[in-house]
Write a protein that holds these residues in place. Sequence first.
Motif, PDB file in Angstrom:
ATOM      1  N   THR A   6       5.095 -46.954  19.456  1.00  0.00           N
ATOM      2  CA  THR A   6       3.739 -46.606  19.836  1.00  0.00           C
ATOM      3  C   THR A   6       3.177 -47.677  20.748  1.00  0.00           C
ATOM      4  O   THR A   6       3.437 -48.873  20.581  1.00  0.00           O
ATOM      5  N   GLU A  35       4.740 -46.808  13.230  1.00  0.00           N
ATOM      6  CA  GLU A  35       4.692 -45.523  13.926  1.00  0.00           C
ATOM      7  C   GLU A  35       3.992 -44.424  13.136  1.00  0.00           C
ATOM      8  O   GLU A  35       4.019 -44.397  11.903  1.00  0.00           O
ATOM      9  N   SER A  67      -1.373 -48.606  17.964  1.00  0.00           N
ATOM     10  CA  SER A  67      -1.277 -48.052  16.614  1.00  0.00           C
ATOM     11  C   SER A  67      -2.513 -47.249  16.253  1.00  0.00           C
ATOM     12  O   SER A  67      -3.647 -47.696  16.489  1.00  0.00           O
ATOM     13  N   ASN A 106       6.581 -40.052  15.342  1.00  0.00           N
ATOM     14  CA  ASN A 106       7.551 -40.885  16.037  1.00  0.00           C
ATOM     15  C   ASN A 106       8.510 -41.561  15.059  1.00  0.00           C
ATOM     16  O   ASN A 106       9.136 -42.565  15.402  1.00  0.00           O
ATOM     17  N   THR A 124      12.967 -48.374  16.254  1.00  0.00           N
ATOM     18  CA  THR A 124      11.550 -48.021  16.287  1.00  0.00           C
ATOM     19  C   THR A 124      10.754 -49.126  15.578  1.00  0.00           C
ATOM     20  O   THR A 124      11.244 -50.258  15.482  1.00  0.00           O
TER      21      THR A 124
END
Length: 414
Positions: free
Chosen positions: A172, A121, A175, A125, A117
Amino acid sequence: MTYDLQAVRDRFPILRRQMGDRPLVYLDSANTSQKPQEVVDAVADHYLRHNANVARAMHMLGEEATDAYEGARARIGRFVGAASPEEIVFTKNASEALNLAAHTLGAGLGPGDEIVTTVMEHHSNIVPWQLLCERTGARLRWFDVTEDGRLDLEGAEAEGLINERTRIVTLTWVSNVLGTCNPVAEIARRAHAVGARVVVDGSQAVPHQPTDVTALGADLLAFTGHKMCGPTGIGVLWGRHELLETLPPFLGGGEMIEVVEMERSTFAAPPYRFEAGTPPIAQAVGLAAACDFLDGLGMEAVAAHEQQLTAYALERLQAIEGLRILGPTEAVDRGSALAFTLADVHPHDVMQLLNSRGVAVRGGHHCARPLHRRFGVQSTSRASSYLYTSPEEIDALAEALVYTRDYFAPRARG
């Protein structure tokens, strides 16, 4: 086509409110957007004339409610370019959609597997993937960001981050703090090259720009209704149908089943497999009306308006002494959310003093605490505009920020 801002604003009754002796300046649309009259009317009409449960009752109202609900699924699918309505799964918000993705994609993960990731985030998430790693023994890794708020895809720490152990890449699209627009297609290309699935949080993107899920590169995309002129209480998980067909149920209950026996059950085809119990019927109708409203404006026109407004806001705010913007300082590959610090004034004080002047912004870590820690700040103030925001409201924000800075300056010197 000329973007008639005043005509747009006229569709939002709440924008005519006075906050004491000042007009409301609503700059918290990244938190939730305001609702046009068309959406309010659609929800009210459903409750007043067509209210019934769906996929159960065979009477007229039940048939009307089912038609409206499934019609909303098809309408929202068209809005994002889905190949079929069956690619649209209704949830109660984007957070639930991301949890659904984590629970279902996580089946079969184990030690040695990795999920990738980014540090930018929203908590929605991050936390579901942390929980998945705790359940399965998989490892969570992440991309850092550069000092100017862009995703660091080329630094030493990024090298090899997506590799043969990577099973899921989730990020994402835009953001909610930095406004950064991430290169989803490029990251998806890297992920798919090693056989990983790609999950995208589109909560700050789908409301603001044209969306074509077939071109995006994602396998699953989450977004929410209340940030795109729709009601609260409804989110969407779009997924490629061939992937949805392989995923297990998320929640158990009515309507997600095929056959139930005391010994075992079989489950409905997607998307119904993921929609247990009474769904958000009126909310879906309202979100479909929001899609009609947005398409009536033209998402290209919405995006152009916001880009111009964001460029103006960046110019005005950067001229304020003592103000620091987190994230890109040019309106290039950037959304309209502007997070900033103001001298030594706490963001909660900024929020409250601006509120006294009719300006609504948000103060805090915006459900992105790791990102704030990355930039060495506890919290920020955030102003976020949308399709109904005017340049005059940006001027009001800038003037209120100067007032706020000067109000607290004697205390800071003391």
